[in-house]
Design an enzyme around this catalytic site. Structure first.
Site, mmCIF file in Angstrom:
data_model
loop_
_atom_site.group_PDB
_atom_site.id
_atom_site.type_symbol
_atom_site.label_atom_id
_atom_site.label_comp_id
_atom_site.label_asym_id
_atom_site.label_seq_id
_atom_site.Cartn_x
_atom_site.Cartn_y
_atom_site.Cartn_z
ATOM 1 N N SER A 192 37.246 77.285 24.333
ATOM 2 C CA SER A 192 38.490 76.743 24.475
ATOM 3 C C SER A 192 38.337 75.393 25.150
ATOM 4 O O SER A 192 37.353 75.074 25.634
ATOM 5 C CB SER A 192 39.115 77.581 25.480
ATOM 6 O OG SER A 192 40.657 77.017 26.055
ATOM 7 N N TYR B 146 43.093 71.860 21.744
ATOM 8 C CA TYR B 146 44.445 71.525 22.183
ATOM 9 C C TYR B 146 44.510 69.894 22.073
ATOM 10 O O TYR B 146 43.741 68.993 22.473
ATOM 11 C CB TYR B 146 44.782 71.532 23.485
ATOM 12 C CG TYR B 146 45.026 72.982 23.871
ATOM 13 C CD1 TYR B 146 46.033 73.569 23.187
ATOM 14 C CD2 TYR B 146 44.277 73.913 24.936
ATOM 15 C CE1 TYR B 146 46.428 75.091 23.267
ATOM 16 C CE2 TYR B 146 44.545 75.243 25.044
ATOM 17 C CZ TYR B 146 45.530 75.921 24.370
ATOM 18 O OH TYR B 146 45.863 77.029 24.537
ATOM 19 N N THR C 213 45.023 74.824 17.920
ATOM 20 C CA THR C 213 45.902 75.615 18.265
ATOM 21 C C THR C 213 47.184 74.811 17.921
ATOM 22 O O THR C 213 47.603 73.812 18.536
ATOM 23 C CB THR C 213 45.792 75.867 19.990
ATOM 24 O OG1 THR C 213 44.463 76.743 19.798
ATOM 25 C CG2 THR C 213 46.896 76.616 20.083
ATOM 26 N N ARG D 14 55.016 82.209 31.604
ATOM 27 C CA ARG D 14 54.649 83.531 32.050
ATOM 28 C C ARG D 14 55.020 83.743 33.573
ATOM 29 O O ARG D 14 54.662 83.008 34.598
ATOM 30 C CB ARG D 14 53.094 83.598 32.255
ATOM 31 C CG ARG D 14 52.766 83.531 30.593
ATOM 32 C CD ARG D 14 51.328 83.050 30.265
ATOM 33 N NE ARG D 14 51.032 82.240 29.246
ATOM 34 C CZ ARG D 14 50.368 81.082 28.974
ATOM 35 N NH1 ARG D 14 49.398 81.032 29.836
ATOM 36 N NH2 ARG D 14 50.405 80.779 27.893
ATOM 37 N N LYS E 64 45.324 77.634 14.437
ATOM 38 C CA LYS E 64 45.896 78.998 15.015
ATOM 39 C C LYS E 64 47.196 78.869 15.600
ATOM 40 O O LYS E 64 47.604 78.151 16.165
ATOM 41 C CB LYS E 64 44.678 78.986 16.115
ATOM 42 C CG LYS E 64 44.761 80.127 17.079
ATOM 43 C CD LYS E 64 43.974 80.422 17.938
ATOM 44 C CE LYS E 64 43.997 81.595 19.236
ATOM 45 N NZ LYS E 64 45.120 80.968 20.186
ATOM 46 N N HIS F 161 49.605 83.978 20.120
ATOM 47 C CA HIS F 161 48.666 83.501 21.422
ATOM 48 C C HIS F 161 48.752 84.923 22.384
ATOM 49 O O HIS F 161 49.006 84.839 23.615
ATOM 50 C CB HIS F 161 49.459 82.431 21.876
ATOM 51 C CG HIS F 161 48.794 81.470 22.784
ATOM 52 N ND1 HIS F 161 48.447 80.167 22.250
ATOM 53 C CD2 HIS F 161 48.032 81.606 23.561
ATOM 54 C CE1 HIS F 161 47.620 79.529 23.037
ATOM 55 N NE2 HIS F 161 47.379 80.645 24.173
ATOM 56 N N ARG G 85 51.678 85.184 24.838
ATOM 57 C CA ARG G 85 51.793 84.360 25.916
ATOM 58 C C ARG G 85 52.715 83.085 25.799
ATOM 59 O O ARG G 85 52.762 82.338 26.717
ATOM 60 C CB ARG G 85 50.244 84.037 26.259
ATOM 61 C CG ARG G 85 49.389 84.866 26.691
ATOM 62 C CD ARG G 85 47.956 84.594 26.673
ATOM 63 N NE ARG G 85 47.646 83.714 27.938
ATOM 64 C CZ ARG G 85 47.445 84.274 29.032
ATOM 65 N NH1 ARG G 85 47.416 85.682 29.444
ATOM 66 N NH2 ARG G 85 46.996 83.565 30.131
ATOM 67 N N SER H 242 45.886 88.774 18.703
ATOM 68 C CA SER H 242 46.717 89.131 19.546
ATOM 69 C C SER H 242 47.124 90.679 19.322
ATOM 70 O O SER H 242 47.799 91.135 18.328
ATOM 71 C CB SER H 242 48.338 88.452 18.980
ATOM 72 O OG SER H 242 48.033 86.900 19.066
ATOM 73 N N ARG I 214 42.850 96.155 20.279
ATOM 74 C CA ARG I 214 42.199 96.609 21.292
ATOM 75 C C ARG I 214 41.181 97.892 20.720
ATOM 76 O O ARG I 214 40.263 98.186 21.565
ATOM 77 C CB ARG I 214 43.338 97.636 21.948
ATOM 78 C CG ARG I 214 44.611 96.601 22.515
ATOM 79 C CD ARG I 214 43.962 95.778 23.519
ATOM 80 N NE ARG I 214 45.428 94.983 23.845
ATOM 81 C CZ ARG I 214 45.377 93.524 23.858
ATOM 82 N NH1 ARG I 214 44.370 93.102 23.162
ATOM 83 N NH2 ARG I 214 46.476 92.923 24.406
ATOM 84 N N GLY J 233 40.869 88.469 22.625
ATOM 85 C CA GLY J 233 41.009 87.760 23.772
ATOM 86 C C GLY J 233 40.716 88.584 25.028
ATOM 87 O O GLY J 233 39.607 88.434 25.441
ATOM 88 N N ARG J 234 41.835 89.145 25.695
ATOM 89 C CA ARG J 234 41.720 90.030 26.657
ATOM 90 C C ARG J 234 40.825 90.920 26.730
ATOM 91 O O ARG J 234 40.006 91.053 27.841
ATOM 92 C CB ARG J 234 43.146 90.814 26.899
ATOM 93 C CG ARG J 234 44.264 89.686 27.391
ATOM 94 C CD ARG J 234 45.426 90.478 27.562
ATOM 95 N NE ARG J 234 46.829 89.759 27.700
ATOM 96 C CZ ARG J 234 47.591 89.145 26.789
ATOM 97 N NH1 ARG J 234 47.313 89.456 25.528
ATOM 98 N NH2 ARG J 234 48.610 88.354 26.934
#
Lengths: 379, 379, 379, 379
Positions: free
Chosen positions: A105, A130, A156, A165, A251, A275, A278, A307, A310, A329-330
């Protein structure tokens, strides 16, 4: 026992101070997009083929001339240094060992050269970009990424401003970090995390802020506030192209019309993404728009997706519809929080095992054989 | 009072150690397929006909020249010896007495000859086959099944590898069984079960392992790990045919394309199944794919179905769409756990009563009269 | 405060012993049809018209030459004498005062002549008929109903056998009533109900059993077990016609094919019903099949509906689709339990007020003006 | 922290006596329409465009020659004086400061001249009109509104009678207000509110009742009971036109047929509304009927919408489908309850910020560029 996404998330919840956990976990506004991503993937099913020879299942996929061990990679993750000291390096190392790509990132807490150096053999180290109001920062970063040998540049495009958030607002999460009474209690009850951070020092965006600490803080605040260059348009890609001759991806595409534009502007690949829920909470799930985006690109460039992924089977659903690979990601961040590099490796291994097992169960030994007709899609 | 599936399940939950209950109850990964099977059946409705003479309701169905008392049978159930000593024999006896078929699992804990002998008059005793890496095992079993007079051979095709049932992993359930501290507590709190097992000895896969105890343990481990022959393909059916001249079915078909292939390869019947949600968690429900599978077979071979059938009316929904009969797995296993042979008989009686009552309520006295136009199907 | 269905139900729950409450409240098997009736009505919406003169709203409807004060009536309710002494008479009186029809059940606990006598002016007293194995009973009842001057005969066709209501089985609810230990506790904790029953004596089916008490008990048991004449077919209507020359309706139609047959066999009206979810649990909701049934009858005979109607607006949804009127069952029974005749009147007043208010809100002053185009129907 | 609708609502719940909170919060009958409005908006998604220059996002919209700062306004809110002394004035001032319109309710507790005077510069002060049985009241109000310089007249057409809000009935909420024992307890536990009301005196409908207090009370009761002129029809608009030459809107349209009639009768705009779910509980959600209403008006008059709008993104969904602007009711009222004028300002700022942020995120810098193709609508 860490067997699934929820296990890693629960472990991370215990290890991390609330404001850090929430930063990673939360979605924008009502967090409906976050839930929708997962639910729409669960409502998409795979129709297996039986009695196929699955002695050898090949999970590998070729992307820009590189072969990945599986159609999955680690999405760009800002602030991983807040989850674990040296988070970016640990993520990169786990990805490299697993043979899958890692996208560093812009908001990393390690110098891109250091991350690159940590995994000298990695040919799937990508750089996320970015473009902030001061385009000079981006120019400098792209040049450095080129020198460092990053394999692809991922621009991005879904953060002209930051999504709100609300958990972050409630937690008072902002940079430069100023601890409140509530945060202090949070730190005291998570001594392991606090100690490791104390030893490391507060993570900063070293890629952006190479000068004195004051300008560094200003830049960090800008990044956290996502003071992006909102004048960045399709034609700006020419400028980027002049700096970067490797594969260039954008992205954050959800609209088939934008997918067509991406092809027309010579982009090398797109990542269908909201995203992780988010940014625009009103956005549709990525799996639901994927078929129309693929119609628009018509196979001219590879389409990636992220996104809400899982499970290995989630990844295969996207592959079956026509995506080249999916990014997570997460899950990677929870792995990092749970057990450092080891945790990230576990998460990646889980995905790769699930992909291999699911391919066997559906009778497809090559990803390329997996076609939309094997997807039962409610949309 | 044992009136419905949930009652038997609840009783079994009390009687069985947690790791045994979970082994039977669980589905793969998120257990979403398990839930989907039941939900999709519930969302499928029957449109009754009124003012028909229902004085005589005939629930019987002819299958391969045999008449069953109802369109329902007991699906192959591995490890039933773990639920109750001599579980396979008890299941077979209850089925025989009810006049419905019982499919003995390759993973049974009784010798197929003993099970066959326990119900000498049963003409609806079928044999389920897993083909493991060592094809010799399968060859031997098919030959023995032929000698013993089994009525049909059911080749399971949806287990090239085992689906991951996370509850089993969490419970440390594996063979050869090595009790952990947690399992021990489980055993102590279920003394009835533990005593009965102590008396019987740990159940083993006697059909596979006829030699010394060491090779037996190895084979059992192979079976639990489902070290299947993943090179088994459609053409392998020729090999099976050379060993077995009776009715040959394949179980685990969901894809209409595979149903067509089954017809082309001379299979005598197929079982539309997702293994009760225990294999591919991303699989669609069986009731949702049944109409397309039936279109593909076009009546040339009988189509059976299982996975999620909890009520006599569930069975009739499948019959109305065109299936010949449905198999039940967990309901029979809970009956066995709750009350041995008596419990299985109760479950079967419940299904047969519900089938008869529902046929009366919808005005169909013959199963063959029940047509798709009487189904209100959301898909 | 008794403002809606749930309020009356809650009051009844307090007043009635559990086994009586459950008898009225429960549906068959999983009670899914019961829930579906209500949910499908809630998912059906009305599109209002504005700026219409609604000074005078006419809720009345003409049925078989009689004008009802609103398009709603009380469905046949067996065992109302168990809810309240003289339940049938109280229901009939409340309906008569409200100007809406009451359908007396074959399974009433009052003589049909007494009910008729209690409301001498009522022109909307209807008689419901079960034809049991001994057709003589039905013949006798029809003749008596004719003499007594009942306005219409409603033949129930959805009970060839009784649906299994598991709550009744669990409660040991059966006739002749034999109190168990559990029921006794139930009675003791509901002294008001117990006392009133003690004063009245156990309710019996006086219409069926006019002879000695032993044959009475046998007949009652037959009725509770619903030993119906399952040989009753469409041609049997000729036999009924020979006994009854007034309006003849059949109740329990869901299939459009049966609706066509009803027209062809000269029936004067049909009631689209799934018996309040008490018979075939797999049945679709009545509102979902209503449009197709209305297509089949094409306006040649009036179509009524029941099952799940809880609000005046529910009734208007059915009217808008083309039904002539709706019948309510449980709401009336809860009114009876809550407050006797007064309670039933309250329930009817509530429905009529809601119908008038809703008609005003949607801009329709005549029921006949309400058309399907004002319904937003998901099916 | 007041970040979203639920936060303001929760704060208001604490501050207000229950009967006041419930008056604002409740919907008619089962409150299903209330829930449906919100759910259908949540199920409607926005498809963003990327890489657009969003440096300047223009949230303004022109309506009847006036420019609003955003496509959102405050819907007419009866009884705001019950929520906060001088509620109408505070709402008007907050709206004026935010540059968005405020629609004063006929059922306001402040004289329309006072409200107008409080914000002399406001060009977006609108007047809502109920026409009650005594049309003289309406005539007088329209003339006064004209003199006072109100910018538009909004005739509410969905209240020929009042919907039944059961919470109001349970709370005994009616005018003239007579405190019960229960209300007294409510008042005692909310001393802040009680004191402020004691200081102000019970709010009355000063616009309607200018004479003696007795006639005032009668009129108030009439309004609360909504003794509306149910003979008001499309042709009555001629009468209104003779009194009012400014923009005339009708509010409460859901049926496309009525939208066509509105155009034909020369109405200047319509508000698609189900009165926030407070009138016809069986009504469809406004977002679900909006597309068909817009088809019917075909752009000839501006179409507004309200009912269930809780987020800036909700507003943009309606805009994208073709609405000119959305009105908010409960959110403004909760703001008023939470923090007076400041609270209303916060709510409006939140909406405007969310609108600007969402426009940036979806790449639309002008509201007019936002088209239906950017909406993913399940209907």
């Amino acid at each position: 026992m860490l067997l699934r996404y929820a296990d890693f998330r629960a472990r991370a919840r215990v290890r991390l101070p609330r404001f850090v956990f929430d930063y990673v976990d939360s979605g924008a506004e009502d967090e409906s997009c976050l839930a929708r991503n997962e639910r729409d993937l669960a409502d998409c099913h795979l129709l297996p083929l039986c009695l196929r020879n699955t002695t050898k299942v090949d999970t590998t996929v070729e992307v820009f001339g590189q072969r990945w061990s599986g159609p999955v990679g680690i999405a760009p993750l800002g602030f991983s240094g807040l989850v674990r000291p040296d988070g970016d390096v640990l993520l990169a190392m786990a990805a490299a060992k697993a043979g899958v790509p890692f996208v560093l990132s812009t908001a990393s807490n390690a110098r891109l050269e250091s991350v690159r150096a940590a995994v000298p053999s990695a040919s799937t180290q990508w750089m996320q970009l970015y473009v902030m109001s001061d385009r000079g920062i981006a120019e400098q970063m792209v040049r450095r990424a080129k020198v460092a040998g990053y394999g692809a540049l991922v621009l991005t495009v879904d953060v002209p401003v930051s999504g709100l958030r609300e958990r972050d607002v409630r937690n008072g999460f902002k940079l430069p970090f100023r601890p409140s009474l509530r945060t202090l209690a949070d730190l005291v009850t998570h001594p392991g995390w606090s100690l490791s951070m104390a030893r490391q020092g507060s993570p900063s965006f070293v890629n952006l802020a190479e000068g004195d600490s004051q300008s560094s803080a200003r830049l960090q605040a800008a990044l956290l506030a996502r003071a992006m260059d909102r004048s960045l348009v399709w034609d700006s890609l020419t400028w980027l192209r002049s700096l970067w001759d490797g594969p260039l991806l954008i992205k954050g595409v959800l609209n088939p019309a934008d997918a067509s534009l991406a092809v027309r502007h010579g982009v090398d690949g797109i990542v269908v993404s909201n995203h992780g829920g988010r940014q625009l909470d009103a956005a549709p799930s990525t799996i639901s728009v994927l078929p129309r985006v693929l119609d628009a690109t018509a196979g001219r460039i590879p389409v990636f997706v992220d996104s809400g992924f899982r499970r290995g089977s989630d990844v295969l659903k996207a592959i079956a519809l026509g995506a080249r690979a999916a990014f997570i990601g997460r899950p990677a961040m929870w792995g990092l929080a749970a057990d450092g590099e080891q945790g990230v490796s576990s998460v990646l291994r889980l995905f790769l095992e699930e992909i291999a097992r699911t391919m066997t169960l559906i009778g497809n030994t090559e990803l390329a054989d997996l076609k939309p007709r094997q997807v039962v899609h409610p949309v």
